[in-house]
Design a protein around this motif. Structure first.
Motif, PDB file in Angstrom:
ATOM      1  N   ASP A 259      41.545  45.271  52.968  1.00 45.54           N
ATOM      2  CA  ASP A 259      40.590  44.300  52.429  1.00 45.54           C
ATOM      3  C   ASP A 259      40.149  44.694  51.021  1.00 45.54           C
ATOM      4  OD1 ASP A 259      40.657  42.842  54.777  1.00 45.54           O
ATOM      5  OD2 ASP A 259      38.790  43.678  55.571  1.00 45.54           O
ATOM      6  N   ASN A 260      39.748  45.947  50.863  1.00 46.14           N
ATOM      7  CA  ASN A 260      39.263  46.408  49.559  1.00 46.14           C
ATOM      8  C   ASN A 260      40.374  46.436  48.519  1.00 46.14           C
ATOM      9  OD1 ASN A 260      36.602  46.673  50.308  1.00 46.14           O
ATOM     10  ND2 ASN A 260      36.675  48.885  50.604  1.00 46.14           N
ATOM     11  N   ALA A 261      41.576  46.859  48.937  1.00 44.59           N
ATOM     12  CA  ALA A 261      42.694  46.920  47.987  1.00 44.59           C
ATOM     13  C   ALA A 261      43.026  45.533  47.452  1.00 44.59           C
ATOM     14  CB  ALA A 261      43.915  47.541  48.651  1.00 44.59           C
ATOM     15  N   GLU A 262      42.989  44.533  48.305  1.00 44.65           N
ATOM     16  CA  GLU A 262      43.294  43.175  47.858  1.00 44.65           C
ATOM     17  C   GLU A 262      42.269  42.694  46.828  1.00 44.65           C
ATOM     18  OE1 GLU A 262      43.497  41.025  51.502  1.00 44.65           O
ATOM     19  OE2 GLU A 262      45.355  42.029  52.137  1.00 44.65           O
ATOM     20  N   ARG A 263      41.016  43.053  47.017  1.00 46.78           N
ATOM     21  CA  ARG A 263      39.992  42.679  46.033  1.00 46.78           C
ATOM     22  C   ARG A 263      40.207  43.416  44.715  1.00 46.78           C
ATOM     23  NH1 ARG A 263      33.929  42.671  47.791  1.00 46.78           N
ATOM     24  NH2 ARG A 263      33.888  41.550  45.795  1.00 46.78           N
ATOM     25  N   VAL A 264      40.557  44.695  44.793  1.00 44.86           N
ATOM     26  CA  VAL A 264      40.811  45.480  43.583  1.00 44.86           C
ATOM     27  C   VAL A 264      42.002  44.912  42.818  1.00 44.86           C
ATOM     28  CG1 VAL A 264      41.658  47.735  42.783  1.00 44.86           C
ATOM     29  CG2 VAL A 264      39.732  47.612  44.391  1.00 44.86           C
ATOM     30  N   VAL A 265      43.065  44.578  43.527  1.00 45.48           N
ATOM     31  CA  VAL A 265      44.258  44.010  42.885  1.00 45.48           C
ATOM     32  C   VAL A 265      43.910  42.706  42.179  1.00 45.48           C
ATOM     33  CG1 VAL A 265      46.478  42.905  43.368  1.00 45.48           C
ATOM     34  CG2 VAL A 265      45.935  45.121  44.386  1.00 45.48           C
ATOM     35  N   ASP A 266      43.170  41.837  42.840  1.00 45.95           N
ATOM     36  CA  ASP A 266      42.799  40.571  42.231  1.00 45.95           C
ATOM     37  C   ASP A 266      41.973  40.781  40.964  1.00 45.95           C
ATOM     38  OD1 ASP A 266      42.808  37.613  42.444  1.00 45.95           O
ATOM     39  OD2 ASP A 266      40.640  37.874  42.639  1.00 45.95           O
ATOM     40  N   TYR A 267      41.116  41.804  40.989  1.00 41.86           N
ATOM     41  CA  TYR A 267      40.314  42.110  39.799  1.00 41.86           C
ATOM     42  C   TYR A 267      41.194  42.670  38.674  1.00 41.86           C
ATOM     43  CZ  TYR A 267      37.309  44.827  36.722  1.00 41.86           C
ATOM     44  OH  TYR A 267      36.718  45.374  35.616  1.00 41.86           O
ATOM     45  N   LEU A 268      42.033  43.638  38.986  1.00 38.90           N
ATOM     46  CA  LEU A 268      42.827  44.305  37.960  1.00 38.90           C
ATOM     47  C   LEU A 268      43.817  43.375  37.280  1.00 38.90           C
ATOM     48  CD1 LEU A 268      43.658  47.690  39.753  1.00 38.90           C
ATOM     49  CD2 LEU A 268      42.072  47.362  37.847  1.00 38.90           C
ATOM     50  N   ARG A 269      44.399  42.456  38.033  1.00 40.84           N
ATOM     51  CA  ARG A 269      45.465  41.632  37.434  1.00 40.84           C
ATOM     52  C   ARG A 269      44.918  40.625  36.415  1.00 40.84           C
ATOM     53  NH1 ARG A 269      46.981  36.725  40.050  1.00 40.84           N
ATOM     54  NH2 ARG A 269      45.492  36.053  41.646  1.00 40.84           N
ATOM     55  N   HIS A 270      43.615  40.501  36.347  1.00 42.30           N
ATOM     56  CA  HIS A 270      43.017  39.615  35.347  1.00 42.30           C
ATOM     57  C   HIS A 270      42.330  40.386  34.209  1.00 42.30           C
ATOM     58  CE1 HIS A 270      43.148  36.829  38.926  1.00 42.30           C
ATOM     59  NE2 HIS A 270      43.680  36.071  37.975  1.00 42.30           N
ATOM     60  N   HIS A 271      42.437  41.701  34.214  1.00 47.86           N
ATOM     61  CA  HIS A 271      41.715  42.503  33.224  1.00 47.86           C
ATOM     62  C   HIS A 271      42.597  42.801  32.015  1.00 47.86           C
ATOM     63  CE1 HIS A 271      39.039  45.463  31.476  1.00 47.86           C
ATOM     64  NE2 HIS A 271      38.136  45.162  32.404  1.00 47.86           N
ATOM     65  N   LYS A 272      42.041  42.648  30.831  1.00 42.53           N
ATOM     66  CA  LYS A 272      42.819  42.832  29.600  1.00 42.53           C
ATOM     67  C   LYS A 272      43.222  44.283  29.366  1.00 42.53           C
ATOM     68  CE  LYS A 272      38.658  43.296  26.709  1.00 42.53           C
ATOM     69  NZ  LYS A 272      37.906  42.718  25.569  1.00 42.53           N
ATOM     70  N   ALA A 273      42.545  45.231  30.006  1.00 36.38           N
ATOM     71  CA  ALA A 273      42.897  46.644  29.830  1.00 36.38           C
ATOM     72  C   ALA A 273      44.063  47.068  30.717  1.00 36.38           C
ATOM     73  CB  ALA A 273      41.678  47.526  30.127  1.00 36.38           C
TER      74      ALA A 273
END
Length: 380
Positions: A259-273
Motif C-alpha cells: 500500500d505504502n509503496a504504491e503511494r510513494v511510486v505515484d508521488y515520485l513519478r510526478h516529481h521533477k527531481a
C-alpha cells in the motif's frame, strides 16, 4: 486439510509445545542433547549444528509457505547461497546469473566461487534469448535469477525460464527475497530452488540475520541437508525463533508495505527531481505484465533515478528523516540507500555496475502521509 497462507504462517511447524502447552515454540538454547544410550539420540537430536527443534520449526514453516518439499535455514542469505553452490556445482561448472544481481551475490560468484573453479556469465533476466545464448551446453548447471531483482526491480518470467533451464539440464534457482512467499511462489511456477535472505521481509523487524533454501525435490533436499550440517552454516535457535516471530505477521505486513509503496511510486513519478521510477507495478515497466501474472502484488521495494545525477542521489539519501540511511531492506521501518556506494559497491567496474544516480527505497509500514512528507523535504 488445506490452509491459507496466513494460517500456515502462524501454525505450520508451530504446534503448542507438548510438555507445557506453550503456544509459542520454545527456544531450545542448547548445543547438545542427552542420549538414551550409546548412539541412541532422543528424538533424533544429538548436536545443534546437526539439528535443533527451534530451527526445525522454522524450516517447516518456510517449506509450507513456499509449497516445497524441504526447507533449510542458514546463518545468512549468502551462507544459504554458498551451501547451494557447493552442493549442486563442482569446479569447471558454469552458472548464468542476472546482470543486475545483488552485490553480495555477485561478490560470492566473482570473488569466491570463481577461485574455486566455477565460471559464470551475467545475462539479462528480461530476455529468454539472452539467457539462452549465455548457456554453455553440458557445462551450465544453474540459471540463477532474482525477481524482482536488486536494485533495478527487473522481472523474470519464472515459468518460461524454468523450461529453458530444464531443457539445458540445469536447475533454476530463484531469489525470492524481494517478493516474499506471500507475493510469489516460484516452486509452483517450475523453479527448483528458492533462496531467501530471511533477514529481510520474512524476519521483518531488522533484528535478525538469516537465510533459507526451499526445494521441490526430496533428493536435492537430502543433499543440501547433508552439506548444511557438514559446512555448519546454520542459524542459532534464538535467530530461528525471531524469524518465526516475524513470519507470523508476514501477510499483514506485506499488504501495508505494498500500500505504502504504491503511494510513494505515484508521488515520485510526478516529481521533477526524479527522472525515472523503477517499480513492477507501473504499466510502463517492461516486466509489468509478467509480474502481474506471477505476483499477488508488486512489493514494497522502489528504486528511482535522480534527475540531478549521482550527487543529487547522494544528497537525497542524506536528507530524509523517516527513511533511515541504511543497508538491508524489508523491515517495518523505511530505509533509503545509494546502491552504487553501498550495497552494490562490490559490483563497480563489472557488468553488474548499477547507475550512479540510482536511489533504492525499502518502503516500511509507517503512516503513508508521513513518508510522502519526508520524501518531499528530501527532494525539494
Amino acid at each position: 486439510m488445506t490452509y491459507g497462507f496466513e494460517t500456515l504462517a502462524i501454525h505450520a511447524g508451530q504446534d503448542p509445545e507438548a510438555r507445557t502447552g506453550s503456544v509459542v515454540p520454545p527456544i531450545y538454547q542448547t548445543s547438545t542433547y542427552a542420549q538414551d544410550g550409546v548412539g541412541q539420540p532422543r528424538e533424533g537430536y544429538e548436536y545443534s549444528r546437526s539439528g535443533n527443534p527451534t530451527r526445525d520449526a522454522l524450516q517447516e514453516v518456510l517449506r509450507a509457505l513456499e509449497g516445497g518439499r524441504r526447507g533449510l535455514a542458514f546463518a545468512s542469505g549468502l551462507a544459504a547461497e554458498d551451501t547451494l553452490l557447493r552442493t549442486v556445482c563442482q569446479p569447471g561448472d558454469h552458472v548464468v546469473i542476472p546482470d543486475d544481481a545483488y552485490g553480495g551475490t555477485f561478490r560470492l560468484f566473482a570473488k569466491v566461487a570463481e577461485r574455486w573453479g566455477l565460471t559464470w556469465t551475467a545475462a539479462s533476466i528480461h530476455h529468454l534469448d539472452t539467457m539462452r545464448n549465455a548457456i554453455r551446453p553440458g557445462q551450465t548447471k544453474v540459471i540463477w535469477v532474482e525477481t524482482p531483482s536488486n536494485p533495478l526491480l527487473g522481472v523474470n518470467d519464472i515459468a518460461a525460464t524454468a523450461a529453458l533451464a530444464h531443457d539445458a539440464g540445469a536447475l533454476l534457482v530463484v531469489d525470492n527475497t524481494f517478493a516474499s512467499p506471500y507475493l510469489q511462489q516460484p516452486l509452483g511456477l517450475g523453479a527448483d530452488v528458492v533462496v531467501h535472505s530471511t533477514t529481510k521481509y520474512l524476519g521483518g523487524h531488522s533484528d535478525v540475520v538469516g537465510g533459507a533454501l526451499i526445494v521441490s525435490d526430496d533428493e536435492l533436499g537430502e543433499r543440501l541437508a547433508y552439506h548444511q550440517n557438514a559446512m555448519g552454516s546454520v542459524n542459532g535457535p534464538f535467530d530461528a525463533w525471531l524469524t518465526m516471530r516475524g513470519i507470523r505477521t508476514l501477510g499483514v505486513r506485506m499488504d501495508r508495505h505494498c500500500d505504502n509503496a504504491e503511494r510513494v511510486v505515484d508521488y515520485l513519478r510526478h516529481h521533477k527531481a526524479v527522472s525515472e521510477v523503477l517499480y513492477p507495478g507501473l504499466p510502463t515497466h517492461p516486466g509489468h505484465e509478467t509480474a502481474a501474472k506471477q505476483m499477488k502484488r508488486f512489493g514494497g521495494m522502489v528504486s528511482f533515478r535522480a534527475a540531478g545525477g549521482e550527487e543529487a542521489a547522494v544528497r537525497i539519501c542524506e536528507s530524509t528523516e523517516l527513511f533511515i540511511l541504511a543497508e538491508s531492506l524489508g523491515g517495518v521501518e523505511s530505509l533509503i540507500e545509494h546502491p552504487g556506494r553501498m550495497t552494490h559497491a562490490s559490483a563497480a567496474g563489472s557488468p553488474l555496475e548499477v547507475p550512479a544516480d540510482l536511489v533504492r527505497l525499502s518502503v516500511g509500514i509507517e503512516t503513508g502521509d508521513d513518508l510522502l512528507a519526508d520524501l518531499e523535504r528530501a527532494l525539494g
